[in-house]
Enzyme design. Structure first.
Site, PDB file in Angstrom:
ATOM      1  N   GLY A 208       0.131   5.773  -0.525  1.00  0.00           N
ATOM      2  CA  GLY A 208       0.785   4.843   0.390  1.00  0.00           C
ATOM      3  C   GLY A 208       0.813   3.434  -0.153  1.00  0.00           C
ATOM      4  O   GLY A 208       0.588   3.204  -1.341  1.00  0.00           O
ATOM      5  N   ASN A 209       1.095   2.484   0.718  1.00  0.00           N
ATOM      6  CA  ASN A 209       1.150   1.087   0.313  1.00  0.00           C
ATOM      7  C   ASN A 209       0.678   0.207   1.464  1.00  0.00           C
ATOM      8  O   ASN A 209       0.344   0.697   2.538  1.00  0.00           O
ATOM      9  CB  ASN A 209       2.568   0.705  -0.125  1.00  0.00           C
ATOM     10  CG  ASN A 209       3.599   0.986   0.946  1.00  0.00           C
ATOM     11  OD1 ASN A 209       3.608   0.370   2.006  1.00  0.00           O
ATOM     12  ND2 ASN A 209       4.489   1.954   0.677  1.00  0.00           N
ATOM     13  N   ARG A 210       0.659  -1.102   1.252  1.00  0.00           N
ATOM     14  CA  ARG A 210       0.072  -2.039   2.207  1.00  0.00           C
ATOM     15  C   ARG A 210       1.042  -2.528   3.274  1.00  0.00           C
ATOM     16  O   ARG A 210       0.687  -3.367   4.095  1.00  0.00           O
ATOM     17  CB  ARG A 210      -0.492  -3.254   1.457  1.00  0.00           C
ATOM     18  CG  ARG A 210      -1.640  -2.944   0.516  1.00  0.00           C
ATOM     19  CD  ARG A 210      -2.081  -4.220  -0.209  1.00  0.00           C
ATOM     20  NE  ARG A 210      -3.173  -3.979  -1.137  1.00  0.00           N
ATOM     21  CZ  ARG A 210      -4.464  -4.039  -0.811  1.00  0.00           C
ATOM     22  NH1 ARG A 210      -4.803  -4.315   0.444  1.00  0.00           N
ATOM     23  NH2 ARG A 210      -5.406  -3.816  -1.705  1.00  0.00           N
ATOM     24  N   SER A 211       2.266  -2.066   3.285  1.00  0.00           N
ATOM     25  CA  SER A 211       3.250  -2.612   4.221  1.00  0.00           C
ATOM     26  C   SER A 211       2.840  -2.379   5.676  1.00  0.00           C
ATOM     27  O   SER A 211       2.487  -1.268   6.065  1.00  0.00           O
ATOM     28  CB  SER A 211       4.619  -1.975   3.985  1.00  0.00           C
ATOM     29  OG  SER A 211       5.556  -2.459   4.923  1.00  0.00           O
ATOM     30  N   ALA A 275       8.892  -0.266   2.844  1.00  0.00           N
ATOM     31  CA  ALA A 275       8.356  -0.072   1.497  1.00  0.00           C
ATOM     32  C   ALA A 275       8.323   1.438   1.244  1.00  0.00           C
ATOM     33  O   ALA A 275       7.431   2.138   1.730  1.00  0.00           O
ATOM     34  CB  ALA A 275       6.965  -0.674   1.387  1.00  0.00           C
TER      35      ALA A 275
END
Length: 405
Positions: A208-211, A275
């Site tokens: 995943g990512n930090r969005s 994102a």
């Protein structure tokens, strides 16, 4: 400079007491406020309270100070009219052009932006008559804020609660700032993606990512305030659903692609603020991946996800559709952004610098909006709603054939 002239209309609902807080915020921020309650509203909050808080005399009918023609002058001189709360009865009278008291006369003579903040029981809000009245008002250019969900009169809970006065004040501030462009997205359908996709490795892990989704949600909120019909495709965001917005949930990049393409079929504009993961695991492990004693982790093979932004740009859902992308960069921000704009083929690309403590999860943002025609619009550091409004300004210019930028 003259203070902005705001008419605060108050109709006869229990939420009338909350309008006192909205009035306080408006007056303390330098606005010249004239309160115009209905006769019913005075059963909840008295005339003396409105006069004391606004510093002006208050009337409900057209027969007071007749020599000043208040039923015409108040609306003519206003920079903004906001009705909070707006009952089902008030919305019906406004939609049908009735003028049986000072407030409805003011609504007919006003040529400035008008904001309605409905408050009523859920059954009244959902009744077909109310929905048609709201649609009529929006079609005419009024901003009708969706009511909040929460405790209503008595033991009832549901949609119909007056939105928080702080939020209403923010809506009024933005509408005043926009002037004649306050509802320039009325009649338009816009699709926005937000949040960050997650690509599952096994039943408990994912890539995943930090969005946080805050910028996409800000785009949805501001578009709805400007009159658009909004579809928000939200990927793994913990934020509350924006009021007046259709929210579609998505988890992975493939799920988000399917939802966006379906919604974009009849959209006037599509903004890809999510994102989206570039890669996903080639194989999903049905059981939790275990540590292997005495050796390092097993390699994970990745495959490329579809390029949703490029696909949207190449195959527009309808003629004249405007496609906007986002580029989150950590270095060589502008150079990478310009290259991405050329590669993706979208109309606008919002380029910003991101990092562990920059942009992600913050309420503020700053960016440069690159356009396919070569123009560049810098947006200074500020609330994400301000960046969103700049994006919508540029989208509207392209939808209407105006001068970009």
């Amino acid at each position: 400079m003259d203070k902005p002239k705001v008419v605060l209309g108050v109709s006869g609902g229990i939420a009338a007491y909350k309008a006192c807080e909205l009035l306080r915020r408006l007056t303390e921020s330098g606005h010249d406020v004239q309160v115009v309650p209905t006769e019913s509203a005075l059963h909840f909050v008295g005339e003396a309270t409105w006069a004391a808080l606004s510093g002006k005399p208050v009337a409900t009918g057209v027969w007071k100070s007749v020599q000043d023609v208040p039923h015409v002058r108040i609306g003519q001189q206003a920079d903004l009219v906001v009705v909070a709360p707006a009952t089902a009865d008030l919305l019906a009278r406004a939609a049908h052009g009735l003028a049986d008291d000072l407030l409805t006369n003011t609504l007919l003579t006003a040529r400035c932006p008008v904001v309605f903040a409905p408050a009523m029981h859920t059954e009244m809000w959902e009744h077909p008559a109310t929905r048609e009245n709201v649609a009529t008002l929006r079609r005419r250019g009024a901003t009708v804020v969706e009511p909040a969900v929460g405790r209503l009169t008595g033991v009832d809970t549901g949609r119909g609660r007056l939105p928080d006065p702080a939020r209403l004040f923010d809506v009024c501030r933005r509408v005043l700032a926009r002037g004649n462009r306050a509802t320039d997205l009325a009649g338009r359908h816009v699709v926005i993606s937000a949040g960050g996709t997650r690509e599952p490795l096994d039943p408990v892990r994912f890539l995943g990512n930090r969005s946080s989704g805050r910028q996409g949600y800000a785009l949805a909120t501001t578009a709805a305030a400007r009159g658009a019909r909004v579809t928000l495709v939200a990927a793994n965001s913990a934020l509350a659903d924006p009021e007046g917005v259709t929210v579609v949930r998505a988890g992975t990049a493939l799920e988000l692609r399917e939802a966006v393409l379906m919604a974009a079929a009849d959209a006037d504009a599509v903004v890809m603020a999510a994102a989206v993961a570039d890669f996903r695991p080639a194989v999903y492990a049905e059981g939790k991946i275990k540590k292997r004693e005495g050796s390092g982790p097993a390699p994970i093979e990745l495959v490329r996800n579809p390029d949703i932004l490029a696909e949207l740009s190449a195959e527009r859902g309808r003629e004249g559709q405007v496609v906007v992308g986002f580029a989150a960069e950590t270095d060589q921000v502008l150079a990478n952004g310009r290259a991405k704009l050329a590669r993706k083929g979208c109309d606008l690309l919002v380029v910003n610098e991101v990092g562990a403590e920059k942009t992600f999860g913050s309420t503020d943002n700053e960016a440069i909006v690159l356009a396919a025609d070569g123009t560049e619009v810098p947006v200074p550091h500020g609330p994400k709603e301000a960046l969103a409004d700049t994006v919508w300004d540029l989208v509207v210019d392209r939808l209407t054939g105006g001068t970009p930028g």
